[in-house]
Write a protein that holds these residues in place. Structure first.
Motif: not given
Length: 326
Positions: A7-14
Motif C-alpha cells: 500500500d502507500s506506506k508499506t513495501p514488501i518483498s516481491e
C-alpha cells in the motif's frame, strides 16, 4: 530482494513465503525444519509470510509466532487467513470471525494482524452488503487487524471483492498454466491500487519440471487427495489440470527455459513480469528452496516475445483442459 508497495506506506518483498507446508499438511515437518526454512527465506530478503489458521490446525501460525519471538526479525509482514472451517454458515458469523482473529493473534504472539484474508469462502459470502466484510472493518477499527483482503478462487470472486470499501488485497492463483486473471482482474486491481498476492506460481510443483507420471506424494499431501477436487476447489491442486497432462505440458516447456535458470525460477519470473502483481507466495520444503526462490527477484524480465508465446501456449494447449471455475 526487490520490494513492491503493498500500500502507500508499506513495501514488501516481491517474493514471499507460502507457509501451508509448515503446518505439516504436505508431509511431516519438524519444528527445527520449519524454523530453518523461515530463517533462510528471511535471510534471503523475504519479508512477507503467508499462512492461515487452518494450516496444520494452527501449527503454521504457531511456528511463525515462535520464530518471531526467538529471532525478532525486523520488517516482517505476516498475512494470515480465516473462514475455512465448515460449515461456512457457522465459521463466517461475526462472532466466529472474532474468535478466529483472537486465535490467530494468540498463535502468532502479536497484538494486531498485518493482514487477514477471507480464505476462499463461497461467493454468497462475498456480496457487497454481506456482514462478513462489515465485521472485518469493525476489527480494523478496533485495532485487531491492520488490513483485510480475500483469497479467491475465481476472477468473478475477485472482481466482486474489489467492490468492498477498504479492501487491501486479493490473493489469486496465477501461473503459466492459469492465466485467466490477466485479462480483467489484474488491470482492475492495478487501477484501484489493490495489492495482488499470487499463490501457486508453480502450479503445485508442476512448473518445477521435476515431476514424472510416476511421481507420488504422501497421503496427507493435497496433491494426492485433492487431484480431482474431492476436498476443496480442484484449481488449488495442479491448477486444475489432470496430473499426467500437467507433467506432459511442463515437459513441453522445458526447452523454453534458459540454461542458467531452473524451470521453477523461470516460471516465477513469468509471474513477476505480469503488470499488477505485488508478491509471489512460493512454498519451500527445504531452506535451499527458499534461497533459490528469492533469487528470482534479481533476474531480468522475460523477453516480450516469449511472454506472448506463453500466452498462446496457454490458450491453445492448457486452457481447454483446466477443470473447475477460473
Amino acid at each position: 530482494m526487490n520490494a513492491r508497495p503493498f500500500d502507500s506506506k508499506t513495501p514488501i518483498s516481491e517474493i514471499g513465503l507460502g507457509c501451508w507446508q509448515l503446518g505439516g499438511d504436505w508431509g511431516a515437518v519438524s519444528d527445527a525444519e520449519a524454523r530453518s526454512i523461515l530463517r533462510a527465506a528471511y535471510e534471503s530478503g523475504v519479508t512477507l509470510f503467508d499462512t492461515a489458521d487452518v494450516y496444520g490446525g494452527g501449527t503454521s501460525e504457531r511456528r511463525i509466532g515462535a520464530w518471531l519471538r526467538e529471532d525478532r526479525p525486523e520488517g516482517v509482514f505476516v498475512a494470515t487467513k480465516l473462514g475455512r472451517r465448515a460449515p461456512f454458515s457457522e465459521s463466517l458469523t461475526p462472532q466466529a470471525i472474532r474468535n478466529f482473529t483472537e486465535e490467530s493473534l494468540k498463535n502468532l504472539g502479536i497484538e494486531a494482524l498485518d493482514l487477514t484474508q477471507l480464505h476462499c469462502v463461497p461467493t454468497e459470502y462475498l456480496e457487497p452488503e454481506g456482514e462478513v466484510f462489515r465485521t472485518l472493518r469493525e476489527l480494523q477499527t478496533e485495532g485487531k487487524i491492520k488490513r483485510f483482503g480475500a483469497s479467491v478462487e475465481t476472477v468473478e470472486q475477485g472482481l466482486l471483492c474489489m467492490k468492498q470499501p477498504g479492501i487491501a488485497s486479493l490473493q489469486i492463483i496465477l501461473n503459466i498454466f492459469r492465466q485467466h486473471p490477466l485479462e480483467k482482474l489484474l488491470p482492475e486491481a492495478q487501477k484501484q491500487g489493490i495489492a495482488v498476492l499470487v499463490r501457486l506460481p508453480l502450479a503445485s510443483g508442476l512448473l518445477s519440471g521435476k515431476f514424472t507420471a510416476q511421481t507420488t506424494f504422501s497421503e496427507t499431501d493435497h496433491r494426492t487427495y485433492n487431484r480431482d477436487g474431492a476436498a476443496f476447489h480442484v484449481g488449488e491442486t495442479f491448477s486444475g489440470l489432470p496430473f499426467q497432462l500437467g507433467v506432459e505440458l511442463a515437459d513441453a516447456l522445458k526447452p523454453w527455459v534458459p540454461e542458467e535458470l531452473t524451470m521453477a525460477q523461470w516460471a516465477q519470473r513469468w509471474c513477476l513480469d505480469q503488470p499488477g502483481v505485488t508478491c509471489l507466495l512460493t512454498g519451500a520444503s527445504r531452506p535451499e528452496q527458499a534461497r533459490e526462490n528469492a533469487v528470482v527477484s534479481a533476474l531480468p524480465s522475460l523477453p516480450a516475445e516469449q511472454l506472448e508465446a506463453l500466452k498462446k501456449f496457454h490458450d491453445e494447449h492448457v486452457a481447454p483442459y483446466i477443470r473447475g471455475a477460473c
